[in-house]
Each structure stands twice: as structure tokens, then as C-alpha cells.
Scaffold this active site. Structure first.
Site, short mmCIF file in Angstrom:
data_model
loop_
_atom_site.label_atom_id
_atom_site.label_comp_id
_atom_site.label_asym_id
_atom_site.label_seq_id
_atom_site.Cartn_x
_atom_site.Cartn_y
_atom_site.Cartn_z
N HIS A 64 -6.19 31.77 33.13
CA HIS A 64 -6.75 32.57 34.24
C HIS A 64 -6.49 34.06 34.01
O HIS A 64 -5.86 34.47 33.04
CB HIS A 64 -6.17 32.12 35.57
CG HIS A 64 -4.67 32.24 35.71
ND1 HIS A 64 -4.00 33.43 35.67
CD2 HIS A 64 -3.71 31.29 35.92
CE1 HIS A 64 -2.70 33.24 35.83
NE2 HIS A 64 -2.50 31.94 35.97
N CYS A 87 1.14 29.00 33.46
CA CYS A 87 -0.23 29.08 32.97
C CYS A 87 -0.30 30.08 31.81
O CYS A 87 0.68 30.71 31.45
CB CYS A 87 -1.17 29.50 34.09
SG CYS A 87 -1.23 28.37 35.50
#
Length: 321
Positions: A146, A154
Site C-alpha cells: 500500500h 505490510c
């Protein structure tokens, strides 16, 4: 006095027109933004199109995300390497919710995993936990690539970089690709780096080494063939480039009797590359320093024929004897 009123009226009218013009400006949402001009030019230079299939590799230690494109000859070619702005945790797979580890392993992204409304600008879900992770009772969810350059488990990119990667994925799906694969590695899986990370301070052997050795098999396969390998899982392990007779595998169950799948080393197709004169075909000799496969990719009885001056052919023949 009349002149002053006319001037005031003119200013007011001009302001109203300006506001009206601004109101008509419609900004393209980030998830619909076209690829930037420099990216489209690079695609053209490399003989690629926006809608050709993609394959992604992630390298934690180097903080790099690679996007590969499949050209008309069926092989994948590196389109671009992007810097990862931030990832959390350390080298090694994610095991439980809250450990802030970024996943390592083999993941698959379908179209529905793209998130145009992410609070992190844009994102796609890696699909953690996959069947292998669940077989190891690993927990956690919503592990993504992202934007926003911040992460807690992430792989975070800058917004501009994420827009470009998102557009490449979006256009690949628009071109008919049903899903793309993401291989997340702790580092570039050369022998030298595997040896460097095998021993850790205070311990004789890093406990992640057996897992990393399996990841390296997939890394080596792609380096030789320029095609992502088929990955299966059973007995709580990944298995790279295997075939068998029978039903679907149980990630927790026993494995059937496997046989090695076929291996077709990458070779440049002269007739194809001649049609793209501005893009020289990557030479098979172009391999990362220290590259040494760890798996026997060919049955010993069927070494691949290759010209004497072909370094990949020599490598395959060494594997086959």
C-alpha cells in the site's frame, strides 16, 4: 461613483466566473489514474504493453519490489524495480497477529484484492494467510502492499509509486489476467546471502533457514526459466515445480509421490526480438552475483542440450550430473 460600482461589479463577475470554472474541474481518482508518461514510454522501449500479465517479487533486505511483464514470447522481463518506502519487523516470515512482521512466501492476488478506497491511499491484499500459513496456524490478516510510506506488517510505498504499481495491476486484469503471483523473499536468494543470514549472533543456525531454502528453489527456478514456478503445499511445506498423479493436496496432510516438473531454460527468441529492434533481449548470462541454484531442476537422465558458449546451458548440465 458609477465607475467604482462598475469596477466592483466587474471584479465580482470575474470571481464568479473563476469559481464556476474551478467547479467544473474534475480530478481523476487515484485508482483510475493512467500510468505516468515516463512509465508508458518505458513500456514501449522494452517492447511491453500496459495490459500484458505481471509478476511481482519483493526483497525485504534490499527494500525493493520488482514488477515483471510477460512479453509475446511467453517469458517474463523486468519492467521496473521500485523502492519499498517502509516495512516493519525483521527478516523472517509472519507468524501471528500483532508481531508486525511483513509476510514472506508465495502469494496470489485476484482482482477483488485491489482496494481503491484504502486508507493507505491505494493497496492490494497479498492474501495472507495462504494455505501454507494456515497449516502452520499463523494468524493475522489484511497484509498488503500500500501507499502512505508507513507500515505495521505490510510493504509500504510512497503514494506516487503505489499509484504506478496499482495501475500496472489494474491494466493487467483489464487485459485478461485472472490473478498474479507475488513472491516475497527475505533477500535476493544467492548462496552468498543465504550463508550470510544462516548464522545469527548467539545461535548456531537461524531457525528460518529451512524455510528460506525452499524459497530459494523458487527464486532459482525463475532465474533460470523466466517463468514463475508452480507451487504446491502439503505436509506443511512448500514444494516447487512438482507433479503427481491423484487428487488435490492437503496442506496439513502427507504428500504423494512427487516427480520433478519440466524445466525450460530461458532462451531469447531471435525472430521475436528482431521485431523490437530498440529492445535488446536480456542475455542468459545476466544473473545476480553469487547466483547458484540449490535444487536439481532437471532429471539426471535428461540434461538440456545447449550451445557450448551458453552459460545457462552449462549451469543446467552441471545440475543434471
Amino acid at each position: 461613483m458609477l465607475m467604482s460600482k462598475n469596477i466592483a461589479l466587474g471584479v465580482a463577475l470575474a470571481g464568479a466566473l473563476a469559481l464556476g470554472a474551478c467547479a467544473k474541474v474534475e480530478l481523476t481518482p487515484p485508482h483510475e489514474a493512467p500510468l505516468p508518461t515516463h512509465a508508458r514510454m518505458l513500456l514501449g522501449k522494452k517492447g511491453m504493453t500496459e495490459q500484458q500479465p505481471i509478476f511481482i517479487r519483493i526483497f525485504k533486505a534490499e527494500s525493493e519490489l520488482e514488477v515483471w511483464k510477460q512479453r509475446q514470447d511467453g517469458y517474463f522481463y523486468l519492467f521496473k524495480s521500485y523502492p519499498i518506502c517502509h516495512w516493519s519487523g525483521e527478516l523472517g516470515p509472519k507468524r501471528r497477529q500483532g508481531d508486525k512482521q511483513a509476510p514472506e512466501g508465495f502469494y496470489t492476488v485476484n482482482k477483488y484484492q485491489l482496494n481503491p478506497n484504502s486508507k493507505f491511499h491505494l493497496s492490494f491484499d497479498l492474501g495472507y494467510p495462504n494455505a501454507f500459513d494456515r497449516a502452520h496456524d499463523r494468524t493475522g490478516d489484511f497484509l498488503m502492499v500500500h501507499g502512505k510510506c508507513k507500515s505495521a506488517g505490510c510493504y509500504a510505498m510512497t503514494d506516487a509509486v503505489m499509484e504506478e504499481i496499482y495501475a500496472l495491476a489494474r491494466e493487467a486484469f483489464a487485459g485478461g489476467q485472472e490473478k498474479f503471483h507475488v513472491h516475497a523473499f527475505p533477500y535476493r536468494m544467492t548462496d552468498e546471502k543465504l550463508a550470510r543470514y544462516t548464522n545469527v549472533k548467539g545461535r548456531s543456525r537461524n531457525p528460518n533457514v529451512p524455510f528460506w531454502q525452499t524459497l530459494k528453489q523458487a527464486y532459482d527456478y525463475f532465474e533460470i526459466t523466466r517463468k514463475p514456478p508452480k507451487i504446491e503445499d502439503c505436509a506443511r511445506r512448500y514444494h516447487v515445480n512438482v507433479e503427481w498423479d491423484g487428487d488435490d493436496l492437503d496442506p496439513r496432510g502427507a504428500c504423494p509421490r512427487f516427480r520433478s516438473g519440466p524445466v525450460e531454460p530461458y532462451t531469447a527468441v531471435a525472430s521475436f526480438n528482431q521485431t523490437i529492434s530498440t529492445v535488446p533481449a536480456p542475455r542468459p548470462a545476466e544473473r545476480p552475483p553469487g547466483f547458484q541454484p540449490t535444487m536439481n531442476l532437471l532429471p539426471r537422465s535428461t540434461p538440456a542440450p545447449a550451445p557450448a558458449d551458453d552459460p545457462i546451458g552449462r549451469l543446467i548440465r552441471q545440475l543434471a550430473h
